[in-house]
Design a protein around this motif. Structure first.
Motif, PDB file in Angstrom:
ATOM      1  N   GLY A 184     -20.464  13.190  15.487  1.00 23.10           N
ATOM      2  CA  GLY A 184     -19.734  12.808  16.701  1.00 23.10           C
ATOM      3  C   GLY A 184     -20.127  13.572  17.942  1.00 23.10           C
ATOM      4  N   ILE A 185     -21.345  14.076  17.978  1.00 23.51           N
ATOM      5  CA  ILE A 185     -21.804  14.792  19.183  1.00 23.51           C
ATOM      6  C   ILE A 185     -22.446  13.778  20.126  1.00 23.51           C
ATOM      7  CG2 ILE A 185     -23.379  16.575  20.054  1.00 23.51           C
ATOM      8  CD1 ILE A 185     -23.006  17.895  17.206  1.00 23.51           C
ATOM      9  N   LYS A 186     -21.864  13.667  21.313  1.00 25.03           N
ATOM     10  CA  LYS A 186     -22.326  12.641  22.248  1.00 25.03           C
ATOM     11  C   LYS A 186     -23.517  13.107  23.092  1.00 25.03           C
ATOM     12  CE  LYS A 186     -18.864   9.875  21.170  1.00 25.03           C
ATOM     13  NZ  LYS A 186     -19.109   9.311  19.862  1.00 25.03           N
ATOM     14  N   ASN A 187     -23.501  14.393  23.460  1.00 29.66           N
ATOM     15  CA  ASN A 187     -24.568  14.891  24.329  1.00 29.66           C
ATOM     16  C   ASN A 187     -25.915  14.774  23.620  1.00 29.66           C
ATOM     17  OD1 ASN A 187     -26.514  16.693  25.508  1.00 29.66           O
ATOM     18  ND2 ASN A 187     -24.846  17.652  26.659  1.00 29.66           N
ATOM     19  N   PRO A 188     -26.841  13.960  24.162  1.00 26.81           N
ATOM     20  CA  PRO A 188     -28.098  13.728  23.446  1.00 26.81           C
ATOM     21  C   PRO A 188     -28.932  14.983  23.269  1.00 26.81           C
ATOM     22  CG  PRO A 188     -28.021  12.476  25.526  1.00 26.81           C
ATOM     23  CD  PRO A 188     -26.726  13.200  25.402  1.00 26.81           C
ATOM     24  N   ARG A 189     -28.860  15.896  24.244  1.00 22.72           N
ATOM     25  CA  ARG A 189     -29.679  17.113  24.133  1.00 22.72           C
ATOM     26  C   ARG A 189     -29.139  18.027  23.028  1.00 22.72           C
ATOM     27  NH1 ARG A 189     -31.396  19.837  29.721  1.00 22.72           N
ATOM     28  NH2 ARG A 189     -32.546  21.083  28.240  1.00 22.72           N
ATOM     29  N   THR A 190     -27.809  18.145  22.964  1.00 21.61           N
ATOM     30  CA  THR A 190     -27.205  18.961  21.904  1.00 21.61           C
ATOM     31  C   THR A 190     -27.478  18.318  20.551  1.00 21.61           C
ATOM     32  OG1 THR A 190     -25.459  19.556  23.454  1.00 21.61           O
ATOM     33  CG2 THR A 190     -25.048  20.039  21.146  1.00 21.61           C
ATOM     34  N   GLN A 191     -27.321  16.976  20.519  1.00 18.92           N
ATOM     35  CA  GLN A 191     -27.563  16.234  19.280  1.00 18.92           C
ATOM     36  C   GLN A 191     -29.012  16.439  18.815  1.00 18.92           C
ATOM     37  OE1 GLN A 191     -27.369  11.879  19.532  1.00 18.92           O
ATOM     38  NE2 GLN A 191     -25.642  12.008  18.120  1.00 18.92           N
ATOM     39  N   GLN A 192     -29.931  16.356  19.776  1.00 24.39           N
ATOM     40  CA  GLN A 192     -31.346  16.522  19.450  1.00 24.39           C
ATOM     41  C   GLN A 192     -31.627  17.941  18.948  1.00 24.39           C
ATOM     42  OE1 GLN A 192     -34.059  16.373  22.756  1.00 24.39           O
ATOM     43  NE2 GLN A 192     -35.814  15.913  21.451  1.00 24.39           N
ATOM     44  N   SER A 193     -30.989  18.911  19.614  1.00 24.93           N
ATOM     45  CA  SER A 193     -31.206  20.302  19.249  1.00 24.93           C
ATOM     46  C   SER A 193     -30.720  20.587  17.822  1.00 24.93           C
ATOM     47  CB  SER A 193     -30.478  21.198  20.246  1.00 24.93           C
ATOM     48  OG  SER A 193     -30.745  22.534  19.972  1.00 24.93           O
TER      49      SER A 193
END
Lengths: 72, 171
Positions: free
Chosen positions: B128-137
């Protein structure tokens, strides 16, 4: 000091800053093997068990602090 | 955030450290020596533990900084913690030596499980992580653990092939 080691450090500093070097320095001793195969293997087992033990402890503590149950 | 930067660099570190020539074995005078396939397995196995340990601390760091919530961090930490718990059994099997361990199906089973469950965790979107950069990281952290699991599977196959070849040659 090994020139290749310095070259890799510079590459990591350029790419990721000092924190990249932190992880590199943790992993780097593992990739430098001595002449004795048995000693190298024993060192790898100790390093592996130590890291896994710390991982479990860290997760359990974090879960406990937040009141979560865990199977770890 | 500092921790995030390093963890997103984990694949780069792996390329540097797992790739050919990154393992170095020398004698007392610095002369290069051949690395045995089993030394390679055991060294990569130790790197697997260390990388997972760093991923755990990175996930906690991100949760503490408020980039993700505790609820979002929980399944990632549960996965990473379970990996470390199961991995202790793997190390105990590997400690028995190549004669016993190379053919133990539990080894392949563990690393394949890490690969499939890690990929599932990344692709399911259940975190459920929306931020793509955080998700990618975070995905890259898990992917780096999956990558070293794949390297270990390959190492173990190489040990089995070398042993089979030696046995065939001896007949």
């Amino acid at each position: 000091m090994n020139p290749k080691f310095i070259e890799e450090l510079i590459q990591l500093i350029t790419l990721g800053g000092s924190t990249a070097v932190d992880l590199y320095l943790k992993l780097e001793p593992l990739v430098h093997l001595g002449p004795d195969e048995k000693a190298n293997i024993a060192k790898a087992i100790v390093a592996s068990d130590s890291a896994d033990e710390d991982s479990k402890k860290t997760v359990r503590e974090w879960m406990a602090l937040r009141g979560y149950s865990t199977n770890v | 955030m500092r921790k995030r930067r390093i963890l997103s660099l984990a694949p780069v570190l792996l390329l540097l450290l797992i790739g050919t020539g990154c393992l170095r074995k020398t004698d007392a005078f610095g002369a290069k020596l051949a690395i045995s396939p089993w030394e390679r397995v055991m060294t990569h196995n130790a790197m697997f533990s260390q990388l997972n340990n760093d991923a755990i601390k990175g996930t906690i760091g991100v949760a503490q900084s408020g980039i993700i919530t505790d609820q979002q961090a929980r399944p990632i930490l549960e996965w990473e913690g379970q990996v470390s718990k199961d991995h202790e059994t793997v190390t105990a099997i590997l400690a028995k030596g190549p004669e016993v361990a190379a053919n133990d199906p539990a080894l392949r089973g563990f690393f394949e499980q890490v690969r499939t469950s890690g990929i599932e965790l990344v692709t399911s979107g259940g975190i459920g992580i929306k931020n793509p950069r955080t998700q990618q990281s975070l995905s890259q952290d898990i992917q780096s653990i999956v990558n070293i699991a794949e390297a270990l599977l390959s190492d173990i196959e190489a040990v089995k092939a070398a042993r089979a070849s030696a046995q065939t040659g001896g007949q």
